[in-house]
Design a protein around this motif. Structure first.
Motif, PDB file in Angstrom:
ATOM      1  N   GLN A  12       0.826  -1.208   0.000  1.00 31.47           N
ATOM      2  CA  GLN A  12       0.000   0.000   0.000  1.00 31.47           C
ATOM      3  C   GLN A  12       0.859   1.257   0.000  1.00 31.47           C
ATOM      4  N   VAL A  13       1.899   1.258   0.826  1.00 28.27           N
ATOM      5  CA  VAL A  13       2.789   2.419   0.875  1.00 28.27           C
ATOM      6  C   VAL A  13       3.499   2.597  -0.461  1.00 28.27           C
ATOM      7  N   GLY A  14       3.982   1.485  -1.016  1.00 25.57           N
ATOM      8  CA  GLY A  14       4.685   1.558  -2.291  1.00 25.57           C
ATOM      9  C   GLY A  14       3.805   2.051  -3.422  1.00 25.57           C
ATOM     10  N   GLN A  15       2.567   1.574  -3.470  1.00 22.54           N
ATOM     11  CA  GLN A  15       1.651   2.008  -4.525  1.00 22.54           C
ATOM     12  C   GLN A  15       1.319   3.491  -4.397  1.00 22.54           C
ATOM     13  N   ALA A  16       1.111   3.942  -3.152  1.00 23.17           N
ATOM     14  CA  ALA A  16       0.783   5.350  -2.938  1.00 23.17           C
ATOM     15  C   ALA A  16       1.951   6.252  -3.323  1.00 23.17           C
ATOM     16  N   LEU A  17       3.162   5.864  -2.940  1.00 26.01           N
ATOM     17  CA  LEU A  17       4.331   6.687  -3.254  1.00 26.01           C
ATOM     18  C   LEU A  17       4.688   6.623  -4.734  1.00 26.01           C
ATOM     19  N   THR A  18       4.480   5.462  -5.350  1.00 28.22           N
ATOM     20  CA  THR A  18       4.758   5.346  -6.781  1.00 28.22           C
ATOM     21  C   THR A  18       3.860   6.276  -7.585  1.00 28.22           C
ATOM     22  N   ALA A  19       2.611   6.423  -7.128  1.00 26.60           N
ATOM     23  CA  ALA A  19       1.666   7.286  -7.838  1.00 26.60           C
ATOM     24  C   ALA A  19       2.055   8.758  -7.749  1.00 26.60           C
ATOM     25  N   THR A  20       2.718   9.144  -6.655  1.00 31.31           N
ATOM     26  CA  THR A  20       3.053  10.562  -6.464  1.00 31.31           C
ATOM     27  C   THR A  20       4.527  10.875  -6.706  1.00 31.31           C
ATOM     28  N   GLU A  21       5.410   9.912  -6.396  1.00 29.03           N
ATOM     29  CA  GLU A  21       6.845  10.185  -6.469  1.00 29.03           C
ATOM     30  C   GLU A  21       7.562   9.449  -7.601  1.00 29.03           C
TER      31      GLU A  21
END
Length: 217
Positions: free
Chosen positions: A83-92
């Motif tokens: 979940q953290v990886g998907q959220a950060l991949t979408a923004t960063e």
């Protein structure tokens, strides 16, 4: 006539042809090639002689403490690495994928990469905790996923409660909803927990009865 005297033989200088000895060819010396892998934070902090700061001036102890606290805070929010990886991949971007989060928490990452990830993860986690204070739904909207389903903690009955439940079961194996509510209040347990206990007890008795039938000679 005088006889012709033969001309004296002229001695020719001997020509010595020197045979050149071929020079000994020395074997080529191989050029050593060193390609040592850059050590990870985990490898560096495990060596006492390295200290807490490496040659690039990066505080390895600070990174280790942050990685440990990051995992604890992430789990307290009920978030997975995915979940953290998907959220950060979408923004960063893809550099902050699930595998990057996993490597960071295990310190299986170079000091420079860890130094680059740390401020981004810290900022994101602070924002996630603020959203969580406003409610689980706000956190999930920030993360971009559904709330993770947490497994309910299994209820442990005291020996006295088990004895009382068995006594009730002997009297009535199929109590009504009202009776289950009264039993739950008397034993100070959740009504649903008591209801499930009676269901499981009846199923156990049913399975035992079937087993006894098959064992009859």
């Amino acid at each position: 006539m005088q006889p012709i005297q033969p001309a004296p033989a002229v001695s020719q200088p001997s020509v010595v042809i020197a045979t050149s000895t071929p020079a000994t060819m020395s074997a080529p010396v191989p050029v050593p090639i060193t390609c040592a892998d850059t050590p990870t934070v985990s490898q560096l902090v495990s060596k006492p002689q390295t200290g807490v700061v490496d040659e690039d001036g990066i505080n390895l102890e600070e990174i280790r403490e942050f990685a440990k606290n990051f995992k604890i805070r992430r789990l307290s929010l009920g978030l997975t690495q995915t979940q953290v990886g998907q959220a950060l991949t979408a923004t960063e971007g893809p550099a902050y994928s699930q595998s990057a989060i996993c490597r960071f928490e295990k310190l299986d990452i170079t000091p420079k990469s860890a130094q680059k990830l740390k401020p981004v993860l810290e900022k994101w986690l602070n924002e996630a905790e603020l959203r969580n204070q406003e409610g689980q739904q706000n956190l999930m909207e920030f993360v971009g996923g559904e709330p993770s389903k947490k497994r309910k903690r299994r209820t442990s009955f005291t020996p006295q409660a088990i004895e009382a439940l068995n006594a009730y079961f002997e009297k009535n194996a199929l109590p009504t909803g009202q009776e289950i509510t009264e039993i739950a209040k008397e034993l100070n347990y959740d009504r649903e927990v008591v209801r499930v206990w009676f269901c499981n007890r009846r199923q156990t008795l049913k399975n035992t009865s079937k087993l006894n039938v098959f064992q009859i000679p």
